[in-house]
Motif scaffolding. Structure first.
Motif: not given
Length: 752
Positions: A334-356
């Motif tokens: 992967i040329s830059n893993a920033n978008s990997l992290w962003i997706q990880y944070f999103y995918s771990y959330l439940n249906d009402t979850g928040r990420a920062g």
């Protein structure tokens, strides 16, 4: 212990510890863990001692020895502190007799703590986490370190003082180059901003790049300070994953030192998911490493879309065309893993979850595959807030960054918008290389998110808190000004009496004879002093009148603040703020008069002492002027001096005016107590607007430039400071001219 006192204590401790490091054979990386271990032990003992009387009540009096210790250990289960075996308590180590092998005693203490600190299932929470490499260190150094962290101020410190000192030392070691350049440490300002926006107060909390667990610690502060609950009484569970073994140990120590429990696992989040919390988290927080390259595509393909792990729901980011260096032979990366992290944070959330989370600013605008991923995120409606942060917030690098916030439980009316906040111009200078958010800056930025979410009552409550604090300082003004006035009066009388003596020929002759031929007490100098006194007395009348008027004006303001109930309406708060805004210029004028009065009389005293050798005159009251001078100068903080009379008087005006200005900052931008777009600061942007801008999530692209308005304090603060600098420069130039003239005179006399 207030913030300034705590900061001085932290600095003193660091300076002492750093001096010891400088005089030992250790490097920063070798020294950091033993020092942090001792801080951990001191804080753990403090918390243990605080709860010990409560726990002892449940221990039968007949229980002694090992039985008593077993009962104590049982009693500490579920408490906001850890049980410490007797030989592992800081008091025991501090009382060791001379000649004891201190390193061995500390090592044994760490081993005993690791064995005794367990969860309800019997798992050892600190196993392998505490430093034990004390045997090879100089014994005198260790003994001195134990004394440093056993000072009386620390033995009696309450609340989270030690936790803050612990975080401070993590920061300092980061700045000194320990712990892999400080990459594990997230600045508290950014952590607090994240916690303020997502408000983690229950459920499952995950940080898949947890470093030293700062996110979890700040969550604990939030629960206690904002929700007014104890974390042990809250249904919340912390899960962390960290690649570096050293950082995972720091995380476990950091949790323990704050009385928190969490499951910290070692693992590379790109390839490992030890906690298996996909779609289950109520909150996700992180500060991942930015711009990582070299992540192997073959190892993460299974995470895409509907595959088994599903941590990359929006696909892979761009793939490097060629691998080089250490990654050569690893296949596609992967040329830059920033978008990997962003997706990880999103995918771990439940249906009402928040990420920062913290992210490199470039990730908000990256093109190609990264843009496609952002588009899918925006279209989900779950991107909540984007906040741009200026440079110098990190301790080891000065780059700007962006805070991203997701909310899968956004209400229907907000699904089509994203709140953009450009906070690059909001900061407080902590040092030449470090910026922070003040308490009020954090609160004001957070208040924007409250209004955006329709939480108007919280905005009103924040306004009320500023009014209350302004009122508290207004209430101190009469007493503080009276004390200041007494010192000015004493100094005035002394200088007036001295001026009369300069008109007495006999007194003048006596001093000239006492000082000899080079007395320097010329008739011109005597006349000049009396002239300066006359001018000053004319100015003093004006200053005194201004200060008296300020007290008259402050009383009705204080009464108006006190008259409003805590639950006063927004309209009432706004009306009060209008009154305070109207009065604030008067407070600033009074502050200027107070400082000018100090400066004027002290300058005249300096003229008397240096030009006329006042202390050689019988009529000069040296004791009275010495006391007045000490009271009217700022304290020397490095000497741990208490605030002077001058400090207290200036503080009353400055802080009252400051909190009035904070209320003005809020209402100048949100005059109706409702969310509104503010040029240069914030804008609620629709998904269509984002699409029209190539799915950029950079706030500065949307909020535009700020428009300076009447009553905004930024320009006035700049002008005021420039005037101060100009005045200081004029004084320095005048002193330079006096010194040059004196040197010239001496030079001429030397060769006559």
């Amino acid at each position: 212990m207030n913030y300034q006192e705590l900061k001085l204590l932290e600095d003193d401790l660091w300076e002492a510890a750093d001096q010891l490091r400088a005089n030992s054979k250790l490097t920063a990386s070798e020294y950091s863990m033993p020092v942090l271990g001792l801080i951990f032990l001191r804080h753990a003992t403090t918390r243990f001692n605080d709860l010990l009387p409560e726990v002892e009540k449940a221990v039968p009096a007949r229980a002694t020895g090992a039985l008593r210790e077993d009962r104590l250990k049982l009693g500490f289960q579920g408490k906001a502190a850890i049980y410490l075996p007797e030989t592992a308590r800081y008091d025991y180590l501090a009382a060791l007799p001379a000649g004891t092998n201190v390193g061995e005693a500390i090592r044994d203490a760490m081993i005993a703590i690791e064995a005794s600190v367990t969860d309800q299932q019997g798992n050892k929470l600190l196993e392998g986490a505490l430093p034990k490499d004390y045997l090879g260190l100089e014994q005198d150094l260790l003994a001195e370190l134990i004394k440093i962290f056993n000072r009386p101020a620390l033995q009696t410190a309450k609340g989270d003082v030690f936790g803050r000192i612990y975080e401070y030392f993590l920061n300092q070691f980061a700045q000194s180059g320990a712990q892999e350049g400080g990459e594990f440490f997230t600045p508290p300002s950014l952590v607090r901003m994240i916690v303020n926006v997502i408000e983690p107060d229950h459920g499952t909390v995950l940080d898949p790049a947890c470093g030293s667990a700062g996110m979890f610690v700040q969550t604990g502060h939030f629960i206690e300070e904002v929700r007014h609950k104890h974390t042990v009484d809250t249904d919340i569970t912390f899960y962390g994953q960290e690649k570096a073994d050293l950082n995972s140990k720091l995380a476990r120590m950091n949790l323990a030192v704050h009385g928190l429990e969490g499951q910290i696992r070692i693992g590379n989040t790109f390839y490992e998911d030890h906690h298996q919390l996909l779609g289950q988290c109520d909150f996700v927080m992180a500060n991942p490493p930015f711009n990582v390259d070299g992540v192997q595509v073959a190892k993460i393909k299974s995470q895409v879309g509907d595959h088994q792990t599903g941590r990359l729901p929006f696909g892979l980011p761009g793939i490097a065309t060629k691998t080089k260096g250490k990654n050569k032979g690893d296949g596609e990366t992967i040329s830059n893993a920033n978008s990997l992290w962003i997706q990880y944070f999103y995918s771990y959330l439940n249906d009402t979850g928040r990420a920062g989370f913290v992210m490199a600013s470039s990730a908000s605008d990256a093109g190609n595959k990264d843009k496609d991923i952002r588009q899918k995120l925006v279209e989900s409606g779950h991107v909540d807030v984007m906040m741009s942060i200026g440079p110098k917030f990190f301790y080891t690098r000065s780059l700007p960054c962006t805070l991203w916030f997701f909310d899968k439980g956004k209400p229907e009316d907000l699904l089509d918008t994203v709140l953009m906040i450009d906070a690059r111009n909001v900061y407080t200078v902590a040092s030449a290389r470090s910026h922070v958010f003040s308490e009020e800056q954090l609160a004001n930025l957070t208040a924007i998110t409250w209004l955006y979410r329709g939480e108007h009552d919280r905005f009103t409550a924040l306004l009320a808190s500023y009014h209350s604090k302004a009122g508290q300082y207004l209430a101190t003004m009469p007493e503080r000004l009276a004390a200041d006035g007494l010192q000015i009066k004493a100094l005035t009388h002394a200088l007036r009496d001295f001026a009369k003596a300069t008109e007495d020929d006999a007194a003048v002759a006596a001093v000239r004879e006492k000082l000899g031929e080079e007395h320097g007490i010329t008739d011109e100098a005597l006349t000049h002093f009396r002239s300066e006194l006359a001018k000053l007395e004319q100015q003093a009348a004006s200053w005194d009148a201004t200060l008296a008027q300020s007290l008259n004006d402050a009383k009705p303001l204080q009464d108006a603040i006190a008259a409003l109930p805590d639950n006063a309406s927004f309209a009432q708060r706004k009306a009060l703020q209008d009154k305070l805004d109207e009065a604030n210029p008067g407070l600033k004028t009074a502050l200027a008069a107070l400082e000018a009065r100090h400066k004027g009389w002290l300058k005249l005293l300096e003229l008397a002492e240096k030009s006329l050798r006042a202390r050689q005159w019988a009529a000069f009251d040296g004791d009275a002027t010495r006391d007045a001078k000490k009271a009217l100068l700022p304290r020397d903080a490095k000497k741990r001096e208490k605030p002077t009379v001058r400090d207290l008087g200036v503080e009353a005006f400055k802080r009252a005016s400051y909190f009035v200005a904070q209320g003005h900052w809020l209402l100048h931008r949100f005059s109706d107590g409702l969310y509104a777009d503010v040029p240069g600061l914030c804008k609620a942007v629709t998904r269509q607007e984002i699409a029209d801008n190539d799915y950029s999530l950079t706030p500065g692209r949307y909020v535009g430039a700020s428009v300076g308005g009447v009553g905004d304090d930024n320009g006035e603060a700049f002008v005021t400071r420039m005037r101060e600098i100009h005045g200081e420069l004029a004084d320095l130039n005048a002193k330079a001219m006096e010194l040059a003239a004196a040197i010239q005179t001496r030079f001429v006399e030397l060769f006559e």
